[in-house]
Scaffold this active site. Sequence first.
Site, PDB file in Angstrom:
ATOM      1  N   LYS A 161      55.747  29.600  22.612  1.00 24.11           N
ATOM      2  CA  LYS A 161      54.638  28.917  21.954  1.00 24.11           C
ATOM      3  C   LYS A 161      53.395  29.001  22.827  1.00 24.11           C
ATOM      4  O   LYS A 161      53.487  28.925  24.060  1.00 24.11           O
ATOM      5  CB  LYS A 161      55.000  27.448  21.722  1.00 24.11           C
ATOM      6  CG  LYS A 161      56.268  27.243  20.892  1.00 24.11           C
ATOM      7  CD  LYS A 161      56.028  27.586  19.450  1.00 24.11           C
ATOM      8  CE  LYS A 161      57.237  27.235  18.588  1.00 24.11           C
ATOM      9  NZ  LYS A 161      57.016  27.508  17.175  1.00 24.11           N
ATOM     10  N   HIS A 192      61.573  32.436   8.740  1.00 20.85           N
ATOM     11  CA  HIS A 192      61.418  31.269   9.605  1.00 20.85           C
ATOM     12  C   HIS A 192      62.664  30.386   9.589  1.00 20.85           C
ATOM     13  O   HIS A 192      63.121  29.978   8.526  1.00 20.85           O
ATOM     14  CB  HIS A 192      60.214  30.452   9.098  1.00 20.85           C
ATOM     15  CG  HIS A 192      60.058  29.115   9.758  1.00 20.85           C
ATOM     16  ND1 HIS A 192      60.277  27.929   9.090  1.00 20.85           N
ATOM     17  CD2 HIS A 192      59.722  28.785  11.027  1.00 20.85           C
ATOM     18  CE1 HIS A 192      60.053  26.930   9.921  1.00 20.85           C
ATOM     19  NE2 HIS A 192      59.730  27.408  11.095  1.00 20.85           N
TER      20      HIS A 192
HETATM   21 MG   LIG Z   1      56.304  29.432  13.903  1.00 22.24          MG
END
Ligand SMILES: [Mg+2]
Length: 386
Positions: free
Chosen positions: A185, A316
Amino acid sequence: MNIAVSQPAVAQDDRIAWIELSSIKLPLDRPISDAKVLTGRQTPLTDVAVLCAQIETAGGHRGFGYSYSLRSGGPAQFAHAAELAPLLIGEDAGDIARIWDRLMWQSISIGRQGLAAQAIAALDTALWDLKSKRAGLSLSRFLGRHHTSLRCYNTSGGYLQASTEEVLENMGRALDAGIGGLKMKVGNPSFSADLSRVKAAREFLGDDFPLMVDVNQQWDRPAAKRNGRALDEFNLVFLEEPLASDDAEGHAMLSNLISTPIASGEMLTSVGEHFRMMQLGSVDYLQPDAPRVGGITPFLRIMALADQFNLQITPHFVMEIHVHLMAAYPREPWVEHFEWFEPMFNERLEIRSGRMLVPDRPGLGFSLSERAAGWVVQKIEIGKRA
Ligand SMILES: [Mg+2]
């Protein structure tokens, strides 16, 4: 001359007789933060609300499906599914597309996407599980598969609550477990902090190991242009959600400016929204999520469109469902490996030589564990078991 067209009678055995809906509060090992938490937009994630549907026919054939929500919406998904479920009683369990339409038309005044779609998703997935189990085939074989194993990458070790050292430790553990790629991230308030984390990860992994970066929608267009160019040197597989999920035009602009492929689509909750991204050329990797878009029925429509647009798919989350769907996609996808749902099931997905093996058990091939039964917060039954 009259030609009599006879409709095949529904075999009594195939009629849906019983449905059980339950809501599970699946705890996570530790609170999870991505960029949306660091920018103050969300609270850390502590659990997942899982909407489970068991559907049984009069002949005793059973299917299991689920949907989910993060942070809020779980009770509302459960309530909407409970409102819809009585419509299924007496329907032929094989008529999945017609049932999906019927449930969507019944939901239409609250919208064709979002919460309504996600409540329908649990029921739709249970019907696909039931139908493929009945055929004695895994879901991927029932759909017609291209692959028996898939490239997979891990996400859960690269969140922002972890220090750079912890991220590298997590990456090392995932490598030891044989993972084929790693995602981290970014989206810290300071991009220089992001840059040094990505640099450290690239140095740790070497130049060519598949590395992905996820912004979780936290950049505006100027930041995406500047930061996207700065990340071009790291040979990333893709840059995920660099912009707001509904800024399809912005994604298209960015994909013409930077050399790193763009991935997006996890937040979209309908076929139509995905189609728009495809038409505008917003992404190189489309990221649909079967529970979010309304189940397997609409996901298959997205797959057909994406194939026509020559796109890669990297679905996802919920790998236990997506592993089957991606096995039926002609191009080779990247499947996202997340351990979060593992305590809920008796079965595990296997990874070998960096690839996720597509399970051959009938249906989805997953059953709820005893631990999952302990996490049920709400449950109802509709109809009668055979
Ligand atoms: Mg994502």
